[in-house]
Design a protein around this motif. Structure first.
Motif, PDB file in Angstrom:
ATOM      1  N   VAL A 231       0.824  -1.214   0.000  1.00  0.00           N
ATOM      2  CA  VAL A 231       0.000   0.000   0.000  1.00  0.00           C
ATOM      3  C   VAL A 231       0.858   1.264   0.000  1.00  0.00           C
ATOM      4  CG1 VAL A 231      -1.869  -1.146   1.229  1.00  0.00           C
ATOM      5  CG2 VAL A 231      -0.131   0.117   2.534  1.00  0.00           C
ATOM      6  N   MET A 232       2.176   1.113  -0.102  1.00  0.00           N
ATOM      7  CA  MET A 232       3.097   2.233   0.068  1.00  0.00           C
ATOM      8  C   MET A 232       3.815   2.614  -1.225  1.00  0.00           C
ATOM      9  SD  MET A 232       2.715   2.868   3.317  1.00  0.00           S
ATOM     10  CE  MET A 232       4.117   3.865   3.840  1.00  0.00           C
ATOM     11  N   ASN A 233       4.211   3.895  -1.309  1.00  0.00           N
ATOM     12  CA  ASN A 233       5.058   4.346  -2.402  1.00  0.00           C
ATOM     13  C   ASN A 233       6.524   4.010  -2.157  1.00  0.00           C
ATOM     14  OD1 ASN A 233       3.165   5.558  -4.209  1.00  0.00           O
ATOM     15  ND2 ASN A 233       2.977   7.300  -2.820  1.00  0.00           N
ATOM     16  N   LYS A 234       6.917   3.923  -0.894  1.00  0.00           N
ATOM     17  CA  LYS A 234       8.297   3.588  -0.568  1.00  0.00           C
ATOM     18  C   LYS A 234       8.590   2.153  -0.992  1.00  0.00           C
ATOM     19  CE  LYS A 234      10.128   5.254   3.123  1.00  0.00           C
ATOM     20  NZ  LYS A 234      10.520   5.574   4.521  1.00  0.00           N
ATOM     21  N   PRO A 235       9.781   1.887  -1.551  1.00  0.00           N
ATOM     22  CA  PRO A 235      10.117   0.522  -1.973  1.00  0.00           C
ATOM     23  C   PRO A 235      10.014  -0.480  -0.827  1.00  0.00           C
ATOM     24  CG  PRO A 235      11.677   2.081  -2.889  1.00  0.00           C
ATOM     25  CD  PRO A 235      10.824   2.854  -1.917  1.00  0.00           C
ATOM     26  N   SER A 236       9.604  -1.693  -1.151  1.00  0.00           N
ATOM     27  CA  SER A 236       9.368  -2.715  -0.139  1.00  0.00           C
ATOM     28  C   SER A 236      10.631  -3.047   0.651  1.00  0.00           C
ATOM     29  CB  SER A 236       8.806  -3.975  -0.798  1.00  0.00           C
ATOM     30  OG  SER A 236       7.542  -3.714  -1.366  1.00  0.00           O
ATOM     31  N   ARG A 237      11.772  -3.106  -0.013  1.00  0.00           N
ATOM     32  CA  ARG A 237      13.015  -3.426   0.693  1.00  0.00           C
ATOM     33  C   ARG A 237      13.347  -2.334   1.718  1.00  0.00           C
ATOM     34  NH1 ARG A 237      14.011  -2.331  -4.509  1.00  0.00           N
ATOM     35  NH2 ARG A 237      15.221  -0.459  -5.061  1.00  0.00           N
ATOM     36  N   ASP A 238      13.000  -1.079   1.409  1.00  0.00           N
ATOM     37  CA  ASP A 238      13.250   0.017   2.348  1.00  0.00           C
ATOM     38  C   ASP A 238      12.288  -0.038   3.534  1.00  0.00           C
ATOM     39  OD1 ASP A 238      15.201   0.822   0.606  1.00  0.00           O
ATOM     40  OD2 ASP A 238      14.041   2.474  -0.268  1.00  0.00           O
ATOM     41  N   LEU A 239      11.054  -0.428   3.269  1.00  0.00           N
ATOM     42  CA  LEU A 239      10.090  -0.586   4.361  1.00  0.00           C
ATOM     43  C   LEU A 239      10.568  -1.640   5.347  1.00  0.00           C
ATOM     44  CD1 LEU A 239       6.782  -0.582   2.280  1.00  0.00           C
ATOM     45  CD2 LEU A 239       7.513   1.208   3.866  1.00  0.00           C
ATOM     46  N   ALA A 240      10.998  -2.783   4.815  1.00  0.00           N
ATOM     47  CA  ALA A 240      11.471  -3.866   5.675  1.00  0.00           C
ATOM     48  C   ALA A 240      12.680  -3.428   6.490  1.00  0.00           C
ATOM     49  CB  ALA A 240      11.802  -5.087   4.831  1.00  0.00           C
ATOM     50  N   ALA A 241      13.623  -2.742   5.853  1.00  0.00           N
ATOM     51  CA  ALA A 241      14.842  -2.317   6.541  1.00  0.00           C
ATOM     52  C   ALA A 241      14.538  -1.278   7.617  1.00  0.00           C
ATOM     53  CB  ALA A 241      15.830  -1.752   5.529  1.00  0.00           C
ATOM     54  N   GLU A 242      13.579  -0.394   7.354  1.00  0.00           N
ATOM     55  CA  GLU A 242      13.253   0.664   8.306  1.00  0.00           C
ATOM     56  C   GLU A 242      12.507   0.152   9.526  1.00  0.00           C
ATOM     57  OE1 GLU A 242      10.258   4.548   8.568  1.00  0.00           O
ATOM     58  OE2 GLU A 242      10.936   3.841   6.601  1.00  0.00           O
ATOM     59  N   VAL A 243      11.514  -0.688   9.313  1.00  0.00           N
ATOM     60  CA  VAL A 243      10.615  -1.075  10.403  1.00  0.00           C
ATOM     61  C   VAL A 243      10.997  -2.410  11.032  1.00  0.00           C
ATOM     62  CG1 VAL A 243       8.197  -1.488  10.999  1.00  0.00           C
ATOM     63  CG2 VAL A 243       8.770   0.243   9.292  1.00  0.00           C
ATOM     64  N   PHE A 244      11.584  -3.308  10.258  1.00  0.00           N
ATOM     65  CA  PHE A 244      11.980  -4.622  10.764  1.00  0.00           C
ATOM     66  C   PHE A 244      13.464  -4.881  10.457  1.00  0.00           C
ATOM     67  CE2 PHE A 244       7.403  -4.965   9.793  1.00  0.00           C
ATOM     68  CZ  PHE A 244       6.923  -5.343  11.036  1.00  0.00           C
ATOM     69  N   PRO A 245      14.364  -4.058  11.013  1.00  0.00           N
ATOM     70  CA  PRO A 245      15.784  -4.143  10.657  1.00  0.00           C
ATOM     71  C   PRO A 245      16.437  -5.459  11.032  1.00  0.00           C
ATOM     72  CG  PRO A 245      15.479  -2.718  12.568  1.00  0.00           C
ATOM     73  CD  PRO A 245      14.113  -3.003  12.028  1.00  0.00           C
ATOM     74  N   ASP A 246      15.865  -6.180  11.993  1.00  0.00           N
ATOM     75  CA  ASP A 246      16.486  -7.420  12.458  1.00  0.00           C
ATOM     76  C   ASP A 246      15.892  -8.674  11.810  1.00  0.00           C
ATOM     77  OD1 ASP A 246      18.115  -5.977  14.243  1.00  0.00           O
ATOM     78  OD2 ASP A 246      16.492  -5.934  15.728  1.00  0.00           O
ATOM     79  N   VAL A 247      14.970  -8.484  10.882  1.00  0.00           N
ATOM     80  CA  VAL A 247      14.294  -9.615  10.252  1.00  0.00           C
ATOM     81  C   VAL A 247      14.957  -9.947   8.914  1.00  0.00           C
ATOM     82  CG1 VAL A 247      12.107 -10.470   9.307  1.00  0.00           C
ATOM     83  CG2 VAL A 247      12.112  -9.066  11.384  1.00  0.00           C
ATOM     84  N   ARG A 248      15.201 -11.224   8.699  1.00  0.00           N
ATOM     85  CA  ARG A 248      15.846 -11.678   7.470  1.00  0.00           C
ATOM     86  C   ARG A 248      14.883 -11.560   6.286  1.00  0.00           C
ATOM     87  NH1 ARG A 248      16.290 -17.257   5.573  1.00  0.00           N
ATOM     88  NH2 ARG A 248      15.097 -17.755   7.456  1.00  0.00           N
ATOM     89  N   VAL A 249      15.341 -10.941   5.218  1.00  0.00           N
ATOM     90  CA  VAL A 249      14.593 -10.867   3.964  1.00  0.00           C
ATOM     91  C   VAL A 249      15.084 -12.013   3.087  1.00  0.00           C
ATOM     92  CG1 VAL A 249      14.049  -9.482   1.941  1.00  0.00           C
ATOM     93  CG2 VAL A 249      14.314  -8.378   4.167  1.00  0.00           C
ATOM     94  N   VAL A 250      14.177 -12.914   2.716  1.00  0.00           N
ATOM     95  CA  VAL A 250      14.583 -14.190   2.123  1.00  0.00           C
ATOM     96  C   VAL A 250      14.585 -14.201   0.603  1.00  0.00           C
ATOM     97  CG1 VAL A 250      13.840 -15.485   4.156  1.00  0.00           C
ATOM     98  CG2 VAL A 250      12.222 -15.104   2.283  1.00  0.00           C
ATOM     99  N   LYS A 251      14.300 -13.049  -0.033  1.00  0.00           N
ATOM    100  CA  LYS A 251      14.320 -13.001  -1.495  1.00  0.00           C
ATOM    101  C   LYS A 251      14.620 -11.575  -1.930  1.00  0.00           C
ATOM    102  CE  LYS A 251      10.515 -12.864  -3.881  1.00  0.00           C
ATOM    103  NZ  LYS A 251       9.194 -13.141  -4.484  1.00  0.00           N
ATOM    104  N   ASP A 252      15.012 -11.424  -3.166  1.00  0.00           N
ATOM    105  CA  ASP A 252      15.159 -10.100  -3.752  1.00  0.00           C
ATOM    106  C   ASP A 252      13.768  -9.555  -4.058  1.00  0.00           C
ATOM    107  OD1 ASP A 252      17.938 -10.177  -3.667  1.00  0.00           O
ATOM    108  OD2 ASP A 252      18.070 -11.158  -5.630  1.00  0.00           O
TER     109      ASP A 252
END
Length: 290
Positions: A231-252
């Motif tokens: 639902v956001m204009n901000k890129p998904s990878r940036d959302l994850a890094a900002e709000v869940f910095p300690d959570v592993r992102v398992v795909k590009d």
């Protein structure tokens, strides 16, 4: 097919009924309130007698159903007292599942919920994007019921190996007119972190129901059903890094790719979302003052 749709008057229910009728099915809407007419029957899903009666047949209307789509429920936490939500939703689902079984219906599709994934994610998800592979993590009474419904479905198909029950874990359902409000949370990623910035257009939710009815494989299966994007204009990878910095992102991640994985639904159901809030003209996406 002859299909019963509970909760037919609800937000998702209206889209589902429309889609199934457009696909050529004979649809009977079941709900406590709605537009009276040949395609609608008023039923209190908490009353097993009413539910099994309408599943078996209805004078001047139908002689039974080939499939059941169960959407009828208190649709979110906090609308009613927790105890009332629990009683209404678990009893209604048991009654629908049991009545369908007694009536010989072997194809049941129903609304589970994204909430079983751990919403509102005050505890970090195990990884991003989330999917159907990790155990349910209910954090509210509403979500607890959804988890118990999935558990019940698993046991019922064990009892009856010919029975197919499909749980669709719908994200936050949106109608096109809702998209104009998306501007209100663009400046603060935390406002929608509670469901990993997900949503589902009601028309795509209806597509998922239609696909699940067509699949109808004996046994139980659960699918996350969300849009292709966030639902956001901000890129998904940036959302994850900002709000869940300690959570592993398992795909590009694609630029605005959903963080509620729909890969399983695409693979097994052939689900393919067709609608996005990004199609709304920018001039209509104006933040609400105040």
């Amino acid at each position: 097919m002859r299909i019963a749709v509970t909760g037919a008057s609800g937000k998702l229910g209206r889209s589902v009924v429309r889609r199934l009728r457009e696909d050529g099915h004979q649809v009977t809407g079941l709900d406590r309130a709605g537009v009276r007419g040949p395609g609608f029957t008023q039923v209190d899903l908490r009353d097993y007698g009413q539910v099994v009666d309408v599943m078996l047949g209805l004078d001047d209307r139908h002689g039974g159903f080939d499939a059941v789509v169960h959407l009828g429920a208190i649709p979110a936490p906090g609308i009613m007292a927790d105890a009332a939500t629990f009683e209404n939703n678990i009893l209604s689902t048991y009654n629908v599942f049991q009545a369908a079984r007694r009536a010989g219906v072997k194809n049941v599709v129903y609304a589970s919920s994204e909430t079983v994934l751990g919403l509102p994610f005050d505890v970090d998800p195990p990884y991003i994007p989330v999917d159907e592979e990790y155990p349910a993590r209910p954090e509210s009474t509403y979500s607890l019921v959804k988890h118990l419904e999935e558990t019940m479905a698993r046991e019922l198909v064990r009892w009856d190996p010919a029975l197919s029950i499909t749980a669709l874990r719908f994200s936050n359902v949106m109608d096109p007119e809702d998209y104009e409000g998306f501007a209100d949370f663009q400046d603060d990623a935390t406002l929608r972190k509670w469901n990993l910035w997900g949503y589902i257009d009601g028309r795509d939710g209806a597509q998922a129901v239609a696909k699940a009815l067509e699949r109808s494989v004996p046994g139980f299966e659960a699918f996350i059903i969300a849009g292709e994007d966030s639902v956001m204009n901000k890129p998904s990878r940036d959302l994850a890094a900002e709000v869940f910095p300690d959570v592993r992102v398992v795909k590009d991640l694609g630029e605005h790719e959903t963080l509620l994985s729909i890969d399983k639904a695409k693979r097994l159901l052939g689900y393919a979302p067709e609608h996005s809030w990004r199609s709304v003209p920018p001039e209509r996406l104006v933040p609400t003052e105040g």
